[in-house]
Write a protein that holds these residues in place. Structure first.
Motif, PDB file in Angstrom:
ATOM      1  N   LEU A   1       1.674   9.723   0.706  1.00 32.66           N
ATOM      2  CA  LEU A   1       2.617  10.212  -0.189  1.00 32.66           C
ATOM      3  C   LEU A   1       2.789   9.575  -1.814  1.00 32.66           C
ATOM      4  O   LEU A   1       3.079  10.136  -2.806  1.00 32.66           O
ATOM      5  N   HIS A   2       2.208   8.414  -1.671  1.00 30.31           N
ATOM      6  CA  HIS A   2       2.256   7.677  -3.046  1.00 30.31           C
ATOM      7  C   HIS A   2       0.639   7.368  -3.309  1.00 30.31           C
ATOM      8  O   HIS A   2       0.508   6.300  -4.111  1.00 30.31           O
ATOM      9  N   ARG A   3      -0.251   8.271  -2.864  1.00 28.77           N
ATOM     10  CA  ARG A   3      -1.557   8.026  -3.248  1.00 28.77           C
ATOM     11  C   ARG A   3      -1.967   7.839  -4.602  1.00 28.77           C
ATOM     12  O   ARG A   3      -2.771   7.531  -5.395  1.00 28.77           O
ATOM     13  N   GLU A   4      -1.109   8.949  -5.416  1.00 26.25           N
ATOM     14  CA  GLU A   4      -1.498   9.065  -6.872  1.00 26.25           C
ATOM     15  C   GLU A   4      -0.946   7.756  -7.604  1.00 26.25           C
ATOM     16  O   GLU A   4      -1.100   7.559  -9.011  1.00 26.25           O
TER      17      GLU A   4
ATOM     18  N   SER B   1      -2.035   1.369  -1.689  1.00 33.96           N
ATOM     19  CA  SER B   1      -1.975   0.108  -1.015  1.00 33.96           C
ATOM     20  C   SER B   1      -0.647  -0.516  -1.010  1.00 33.96           C
ATOM     21  O   SER B   1      -0.268  -1.151  -0.077  1.00 33.96           O
ATOM     22  N   LYS B   2      -0.035  -0.448  -2.026  1.00 35.63           N
ATOM     23  CA  LYS B   2       1.298  -1.181  -2.116  1.00 35.63           C
ATOM     24  C   LYS B   2       2.193  -0.494  -1.116  1.00 35.63           C
ATOM     25  O   LYS B   2       3.023  -1.043  -0.549  1.00 35.63           O
TER      26      LYS B   2
ATOM     27  N   THR C   1       4.237  -2.244   1.751  1.00 37.10           N
ATOM     28  CA  THR C   1       5.384  -2.118   2.060  1.00 37.10           C
ATOM     29  C   THR C   1       6.179  -1.429   3.439  1.00 37.10           C
ATOM     30  O   THR C   1       6.965  -2.074   4.090  1.00 37.10           O
ATOM     31  N   ALA C   2       5.365  -0.390   3.756  1.00 32.90           N
ATOM     32  CA  ALA C   2       5.595   0.013   4.986  1.00 32.90           C
ATOM     33  C   ALA C   2       5.268  -0.834   6.073  1.00 32.90           C
ATOM     34  O   ALA C   2       6.124  -0.932   7.286  1.00 32.90           O
TER      35      ALA C   2
ATOM     36  N   ALA D   1      -4.919   0.995   7.732  1.00 33.24           N
ATOM     37  CA  ALA D   1      -4.566   1.343   6.406  1.00 33.24           C
ATOM     38  C   ALA D   1      -5.900   1.307   5.422  1.00 33.24           C
ATOM     39  O   ALA D   1      -5.944   1.919   4.347  1.00 33.24           O
ATOM     40  N   THR D   2      -6.672   0.108   6.031  1.00 38.13           N
ATOM     41  CA  THR D   2      -7.980  -0.067   5.259  1.00 38.13           C
ATOM     42  C   THR D   2      -8.861   1.219   5.229  1.00 38.13           C
ATOM     43  O   THR D   2      -9.393   1.517   4.333  1.00 38.13           O
TER      44      THR D   2
END
Length: 202
Positions: free
Chosen positions: A69-72, A76-77, A81-82, A177-178
């Protein structure tokens, strides 16, 4: 003994709650869906990913979704956080259990010391003619130490198990995640005009 009884009740409650928590988390895990999300991410099928993950309660999926959802902005941040929120949820009440493991033996020793003091007061008033009054008091006082040690020992095994589960979950989160970050970076590189032109020339 009353504080030790309270410690035992709290420890048992935490152990039961955390056991139920991990049983539920194991049921919610969907490894096939995680693999499918990563596979679709390779082709940039973000809308399809949003469709297939609907209703999933897998903690890995939730973290990957936060990144997507925050890829743009900062994938990573967002996942960091999640992941922090998920790990905090997994560590819930473990600090309380750790405190009980530390405090219970101390409470037991404290109770024993008080009992021995009272026994010697009895010895001072009754004299050595009634040693059984003193020995019975000391034996009774030692019960608190045994109880405190028993609570700590029986709580230590579940505590270590729950910590191990958290560490394992953290490793799983980091792995996927990586993987998503690598897939997204490769996709971004392929979408760059210079990269596209180079591939055509080759």
């Amino acid at each position: 003994m009353y504080p030790l009884l309270a410690c035992s009740v709290v420890a048992l409650t935490v152990i039961i709650e955390r056991t139920m928590f991990w049983l539920l988390e194991d049921r919610r895990r969907n490894q096939a869906l995680v693999n499918e999300v990563l596979s679709m991410a390779e082709t940039g099928s973000w809308e399809k990913i949003r469709t297939i993950i609907s209703g999933s309660k897998d903690f890995v999926i939730r973290i990957l979704v936060a990144g997507i959802l925050h890829r743009e902005f900062s994938m990573s941040k967002a996942m960091e956080t999640a992941a922090s929120d998920e790990l905090d949820r997994m560590r819930r009440y473990l600090s309380l259990l750790d405190t009980i493991i530390t405090v219970s033996p101390l409470l037991g020793i404290f109770g024993t010391v008080i009992g021995i003091i009272l026994s010697f007061e009895i010895l001072g008033s009754a004299g050595i003619e009634e040693p059984q009054a003193v020995t019975a008091g000391i034996a009774q006082a030692l019960i608190t130490t045994a109880s405190g040690l028993g609570i700590a020992i029986l709580s230590l095994f579940p505590f270590n198990y729950f910590n191990a589960r958290v560490e394992k979950a953290a490793t799983i989160i980091e792995k996927y995640a990586t993987s998503l970050e690598i897939v997204y970076e490769a996709l971004e590189q392929d979408d760059k005009p210079g990269k596209r032109g180079t591939s055509h020339e080759g």
